[in-house]
Scaffold this motif. Structure first.
Motif, PDB file in Angstrom:
ATOM      1  N   ILE A  68       0.840  -1.201   0.000  1.00 34.82           N
ATOM      2  CA  ILE A  68       0.000   0.000   0.000  1.00 34.82           C
ATOM      3  C   ILE A  68       0.877   1.254   0.000  1.00 34.82           C
ATOM      4  CG2 ILE A  68      -1.596   1.380   1.394  1.00 34.82           C
ATOM      5  CD1 ILE A  68      -2.925  -1.270   2.228  1.00 34.82           C
ATOM      6  N   TYR A  69       1.914   1.274   0.838  1.00 31.24           N
ATOM      7  CA  TYR A  69       2.801   2.434   0.890  1.00 31.24           C
ATOM      8  C   TYR A  69       3.440   2.700  -0.461  1.00 31.24           C
ATOM      9  CZ  TYR A  69       2.743   1.796   6.023  1.00 31.24           C
ATOM     10  OH  TYR A  69       2.377   1.650   7.331  1.00 31.24           O
ATOM     11  N   LEU A  70       3.921   1.652  -1.108  1.00 33.18           N
ATOM     12  CA  LEU A  70       4.655   1.825  -2.360  1.00 33.18           C
ATOM     13  C   LEU A  70       3.762   2.189  -3.537  1.00 33.18           C
ATOM     14  CD1 LEU A  70       7.231  -1.069  -2.082  1.00 33.18           C
ATOM     15  CD2 LEU A  70       7.634   1.371  -1.746  1.00 33.18           C
ATOM     16  N   THR A  71       2.477   1.868  -3.471  1.00 30.75           N
ATOM     17  CA  THR A  71       1.589   2.165  -4.598  1.00 30.75           C
ATOM     18  C   THR A  71       0.945   3.548  -4.495  1.00 30.75           C
ATOM     19  OG1 THR A  71      -0.242   1.013  -3.506  1.00 30.75           O
ATOM     20  CG2 THR A  71       1.086  -0.253  -5.089  1.00 30.75           C
ATOM     21  N   GLN A  72       1.102   4.223  -3.376  1.00 34.98           N
ATOM     22  CA  GLN A  72       0.532   5.564  -3.238  1.00 34.98           C
ATOM     23  C   GLN A  72       1.498   6.619  -3.773  1.00 34.98           C
ATOM     24  OE1 GLN A  72      -0.224   5.705   0.973  1.00 34.98           O
ATOM     25  NE2 GLN A  72      -2.341   5.092   0.683  1.00 34.98           N
ATOM     26  N   THR A  73       0.928   7.746  -4.161  1.00 34.77           N
ATOM     27  CA  THR A  73       1.783   8.871  -4.538  1.00 34.77           C
ATOM     28  C   THR A  73       2.418   9.433  -3.270  1.00 34.77           C
ATOM     29  OG1 THR A  73       0.039  10.533  -4.290  1.00 34.77           O
ATOM     30  CG2 THR A  73       0.227   9.451  -6.459  1.00 34.77           C
ATOM     31  N   PRO A  74       3.540  10.129  -3.401  1.00 31.42           N
ATOM     32  CA  PRO A  74       4.163  10.702  -2.202  1.00 31.42           C
ATOM     33  C   PRO A  74       3.232  11.636  -1.423  1.00 31.42           C
ATOM     34  CG  PRO A  74       5.720  10.721  -4.007  1.00 31.42           C
ATOM     35  CD  PRO A  74       4.394  10.275  -4.578  1.00 31.42           C
ATOM     36  N   GLN A  75       2.406  12.392  -2.107  1.00 34.12           N
ATOM     37  CA  GLN A  75       1.492  13.308  -1.418  1.00 34.12           C
ATOM     38  C   GLN A  75       0.411  12.547  -0.659  1.00 34.12           C
ATOM     39  OE1 GLN A  75       2.250  16.036  -0.668  1.00 34.12           O
ATOM     40  NE2 GLN A  75       3.569  16.856  -2.245  1.00 34.12           N
ATOM     41  N   GLU A  76      -0.137  11.497  -1.265  1.00 33.20           N
ATOM     42  CA  GLU A  76      -1.129  10.678  -0.564  1.00 33.20           C
ATOM     43  C   GLU A  76      -0.503  10.038   0.671  1.00 33.20           C
ATOM     44  OE1 GLU A  76      -4.004   8.962  -4.107  1.00 33.20           O
ATOM     45  OE2 GLU A  76      -2.157   7.887  -3.612  1.00 33.20           O
ATOM     46  N   PHE A  77       0.697   9.515   0.505  1.00 35.60           N
ATOM     47  CA  PHE A  77       1.409   8.886   1.621  1.00 35.60           C
ATOM     48  C   PHE A  77       1.609   9.879   2.753  1.00 35.60           C
ATOM     49  CE2 PHE A  77       5.458   7.868   3.703  1.00 35.60           C
ATOM     50  CZ  PHE A  77       5.170   6.597   4.161  1.00 35.60           C
ATOM     51  N   LYS A  78       2.025  11.099   2.416  1.00 33.23           N
ATOM     52  CA  LYS A  78       2.270  12.131   3.429  1.00 33.23           C
ATOM     53  C   LYS A  78       0.976  12.494   4.149  1.00 33.23           C
ATOM     54  CE  LYS A  78       4.338  16.702   3.955  1.00 33.23           C
ATOM     55  NZ  LYS A  78       3.304  17.507   4.541  1.00 33.23           N
ATOM     56  N   GLU A  79      -0.095  12.709   3.391  1.00 31.05           N
ATOM     57  CA  GLU A  79      -1.368  13.109   3.990  1.00 31.05           C
ATOM     58  C   GLU A  79      -1.946  12.025   4.895  1.00 31.05           C
ATOM     59  OE1 GLU A  79      -3.921  14.124   0.749  1.00 31.05           O
ATOM     60  OE2 GLU A  79      -2.675  15.821   0.136  1.00 31.05           O
ATOM     61  N   ILE A  80      -1.845  10.782   4.475  1.00 34.26           N
ATOM     62  CA  ILE A  80      -2.484   9.693   5.221  1.00 34.26           C
ATOM     63  C   ILE A  80      -1.636   9.235   6.402  1.00 34.26           C
ATOM     64  CG2 ILE A  80      -3.279   7.305   5.081  1.00 34.26           C
ATOM     65  CD1 ILE A  80      -4.038   7.908   2.157  1.00 34.26           C
ATOM     66  N   TYR A  81      -0.339   8.970   6.167  1.00 32.73           N
ATOM     67  CA  TYR A  81       0.467   8.299   7.188  1.00 32.73           C
ATOM     68  C   TYR A  81       1.391   9.220   7.975  1.00 32.73           C
ATOM     69  CZ  TYR A  81      -1.310   4.133   5.026  1.00 32.73           C
ATOM     70  OH  TYR A  81      -2.151   3.175   4.540  1.00 32.73           O
ATOM     71  N   LEU A  82       1.817  10.313   7.404  1.00 28.81           N
ATOM     72  CA  LEU A  82       2.703  11.208   8.142  1.00 28.81           C
ATOM     73  C   LEU A  82       1.943  12.334   8.825  1.00 28.81           C
ATOM     74  CD1 LEU A  82       5.716  11.396   5.669  1.00 28.81           C
ATOM     75  CD2 LEU A  82       5.411   9.907   7.640  1.00 28.81           C
ATOM     76  N   ASP A  83       1.038  12.977   8.092  1.00 25.93           N
ATOM     77  CA  ASP A  83       0.265  14.072   8.674  1.00 25.93           C
ATOM     78  C   ASP A  83      -0.984  13.567   9.385  1.00 25.93           C
ATOM     79  OD1 ASP A  83       2.115  15.837   7.669  1.00 25.93           O
ATOM     80  OD2 ASP A  83       0.949  16.326   5.887  1.00 25.93           O
ATOM     81  N   GLY A  84      -1.565  12.496   8.867  1.00 26.90           N
ATOM     82  CA  GLY A  84      -2.793  11.942   9.442  1.00 26.90           C
ATOM     83  C   GLY A  84      -2.500  11.014  10.606  1.00 26.90           C
ATOM     84  N   ASP A  85      -3.559  10.495  11.179  1.00 28.47           N
ATOM     85  CA  ASP A  85      -3.435   9.609  12.343  1.00 28.47           C
ATOM     86  C   ASP A  85      -3.682   8.155  11.999  1.00 28.47           C
ATOM     87  OD1 ASP A  85      -2.816  11.652  14.066  1.00 28.47           O
ATOM     88  OD2 ASP A  85      -4.900  12.052  14.572  1.00 28.47           O
ATOM     89  N   LYS A  86      -3.652   7.811  10.723  1.00 26.21           N
ATOM     90  CA  LYS A  86      -3.922   6.437  10.314  1.00 26.21           C
ATOM     91  C   LYS A  86      -2.735   5.557  10.709  1.00 26.21           C
ATOM     92  CE  LYS A  86      -5.903   3.775   6.682  1.00 26.21           C
ATOM     93  NZ  LYS A  86      -6.484   3.800   5.354  1.00 26.21           N
ATOM     94  N   GLU A  87      -2.998   4.541  11.515  1.00 25.84           N
ATOM     95  CA  GLU A  87      -1.921   3.687  12.007  1.00 25.84           C
ATOM     96  C   GLU A  87      -1.910   2.314  11.361  1.00 25.84           C
ATOM     97  OE1 GLU A  87      -2.580   3.754  16.211  1.00 25.84           O
ATOM     98  OE2 GLU A  87      -1.466   5.623  16.427  1.00 25.84           O
ATOM     99  N   TRP A  88      -3.048   1.819  10.912  1.00 30.03           N
ATOM    100  CA  TRP A  88      -3.136   0.476  10.321  1.00 30.03           C
ATOM    101  C   TRP A  88      -3.690   0.585   8.927  1.00 30.03           C
ATOM    102  CZ3 TRP A  88      -0.901  -3.323  13.020  1.00 30.03           C
ATOM    103  CH2 TRP A  88      -0.743  -3.141  14.378  1.00 30.03           C
ATOM    104  N   PHE A  89      -3.116  -0.150   8.014  1.00 29.84           N
ATOM    105  CA  PHE A  89      -3.502  -0.207   6.604  1.00 29.84           C
ATOM    106  C   PHE A  89      -3.694   1.183   6.092  1.00 29.84           C
ATOM    107  CE2 PHE A  89      -4.712  -4.409   8.122  1.00 29.84           C
ATOM    108  CZ  PHE A  89      -4.049  -5.202   7.207  1.00 29.84           C
TER     109      PHE A  89
END
Length: 92
Positions: free
Chosen positions: A71-92
């Motif tokens: 999932i991490y590798l198939t997302q764009t860098p911006q999606e990855f940043k918004e979801i996993y770095l800036d957001g609080d999503k911890e699983w999947f």
């Protein structure tokens, strides 16, 4: 999270993705993302649960890590940043 350059963001995404694929059962990819609680859960379930269940818990955690890495590798860098770095999503 502090603003990351595009190169740093891509490197973090690549590192988390590859660690999720290869060492996903140990939760190392979550430590890279700064998600320490889920990382500790994966580590304890893999090691303690794996020894009790003869490796079944470890295998389950590895599948979860593999899915997260993909999932991490198939997302764009911006999606990855918004979801996993800036957001609080911890699983999947």
């Amino acid at each position: 999270m502090a603003s990351l350059s595009d190169t740093e963001l891509s490197n973090k995404k690549l590192a988390a993705g590859l660690l999720g694929i290869f060492l996903g059962a140990l939760g190392i990819h979550k430590f890279v993302l700064g998600k320490n609680n889920p990382a500790m859960i994966m580590l304890v379930v893999s090691l303690a649960g794996g020894s009790i269940t003869c490796g079944i818990a470890y295998a389950v955690m590895q599948v979860i890590g593999l899915i997260e890495g993909i999932i991490y590798l198939t997302q764009t860098p911006q999606e990855f940043k918004e979801i996993y770095l800036d957001g609080d999503k911890e699983w999947f």
